[in-house]
Motif scaffolding. Sequence first.
Motif, PDB file in Angstrom:
ATOM      1  N   GLN A 287      -4.249  58.194  31.795  1.00  0.00           N
ATOM      2  CA  GLN A 287      -2.889  58.524  32.241  1.00  0.00           C
ATOM      3  C   GLN A 287      -2.143  57.286  32.753  1.00  0.00           C
ATOM      4  O   GLN A 287      -0.923  57.315  32.929  1.00  0.00           O
ATOM      5  CB  GLN A 287      -2.930  59.574  33.345  1.00  0.00           C
ATOM      6  CG  GLN A 287      -3.656  59.131  34.596  1.00  0.00           C
ATOM      7  CD  GLN A 287      -3.725  60.190  35.660  1.00  0.00           C
ATOM      8  OE1 GLN A 287      -2.706  60.807  36.013  1.00  0.00           O
ATOM      9  NE2 GLN A 287      -4.926  60.439  36.180  1.00  0.00           N
TER      10      GLN A 287
ATOM     11  N   ILE B  43       3.581  54.724  29.383  1.00  0.00           N
ATOM     12  CA  ILE B  43       4.298  55.946  29.035  1.00  0.00           C
ATOM     13  C   ILE B  43       5.731  55.544  28.702  1.00  0.00           C
ATOM     14  O   ILE B  43       6.472  55.072  29.567  1.00  0.00           O
ATOM     15  CB  ILE B  43       4.271  56.967  30.185  1.00  0.00           C
ATOM     16  CG1 ILE B  43       2.822  57.242  30.614  1.00  0.00           C
ATOM     17  CG2 ILE B  43       4.963  58.259  29.762  1.00  0.00           C
ATOM     18  CD1 ILE B  43       2.709  58.124  31.839  1.00  0.00           C
TER      19      ILE B  43
ATOM     20  N   GLY C 111       5.662  55.085  33.889  1.00  0.00           N
ATOM     21  CA  GLY C 111       4.850  54.454  32.863  1.00  0.00           C
ATOM     22  C   GLY C 111       4.881  52.944  32.882  1.00  0.00           C
ATOM     23  O   GLY C 111       4.138  52.285  32.154  1.00  0.00           O
TER      24      GLY C 111
ATOM     25  N   GLY D 132       1.750  50.981  33.495  1.00  0.00           N
ATOM     26  CA  GLY D 132       0.874  50.830  32.340  1.00  0.00           C
ATOM     27  C   GLY D 132       0.995  49.488  31.649  1.00  0.00           C
ATOM     28  O   GLY D 132       0.092  49.080  30.914  1.00  0.00           O
TER      29      GLY D 132
ATOM     30  N   ILE E 234       1.568  57.928  25.232  1.00  0.00           N
ATOM     31  CA  ILE E 234       0.866  57.015  26.131  1.00  0.00           C
ATOM     32  C   ILE E 234       0.132  55.990  25.271  1.00  0.00           C
ATOM     33  O   ILE E 234      -0.639  56.357  24.389  1.00  0.00           O
ATOM     34  CB  ILE E 234      -0.136  57.764  27.027  1.00  0.00           C
ATOM     35  CG1 ILE E 234       0.585  58.812  27.882  1.00  0.00           C
ATOM     36  CG2 ILE E 234      -0.877  56.779  27.927  1.00  0.00           C
ATOM     37  CD1 ILE E 234      -0.348  59.620  28.769  1.00  0.00           C
TER      38      ILE E 234
END
Length: 201
Positions: A49, A53, A59, A62, A122
């Motif tokens: 997760q 994103i 996100g 990430g 993702i």
Amino acid sequence: MSSQTPAKRSGRSVDTAKIGGGLKLLALLVGLMWLSEVIDTATHGSLDQYGIISREPRGLIGILTAPFLHLGFGHLISNTLPLVTLGAIIAISGAARLFAVTAIVVVIGGFGTWLISPPNTITIGASGLVFGYASYLILRGLFNRRLGQVLIGIVVIMVWGSALFGGLLPQDGISWQGHLFGGIAGVIAAWVLSDDKKRAK
């Protein structure tokens, strides 16, 4: 003659330390990827997760974490071999150079992936970093005007060229966006870190 011997030994020790530092950093990066996958597998994919994103503010984290996350050990293994091989060539120039190239590719490549990937997706994996390392090695010799580096770039194209171009084609489950922007970021790294830029400073 005896007065020159310590200088030569010092030069060799400095070069050895430089290479060793680069390889240690590479080992740390790869080790974190494997440790993350062990934890992710043990927790049934709970870390995935934290990938990129697309176009979601949450996100953005990430961008920094996605290269260390993979969709299983098969995915990780497929990225580890080229990452270690290409990364080791960069690591010869020292930990500072490897860190700089990695940082540029991770940030620029990750942001580009976040910006243009399809909504509600993702993206995880170190393949964008692999593409960045490859494009950096392919082009750094041209920016530096060094024949040896140009030859290394040619070898990279010969060995990984077809896989690199194939990775830019849209495929289900494959982030061509991550590959594309990783490659673009590698070009930027080769330009920013070129000898001409250092002399200009």
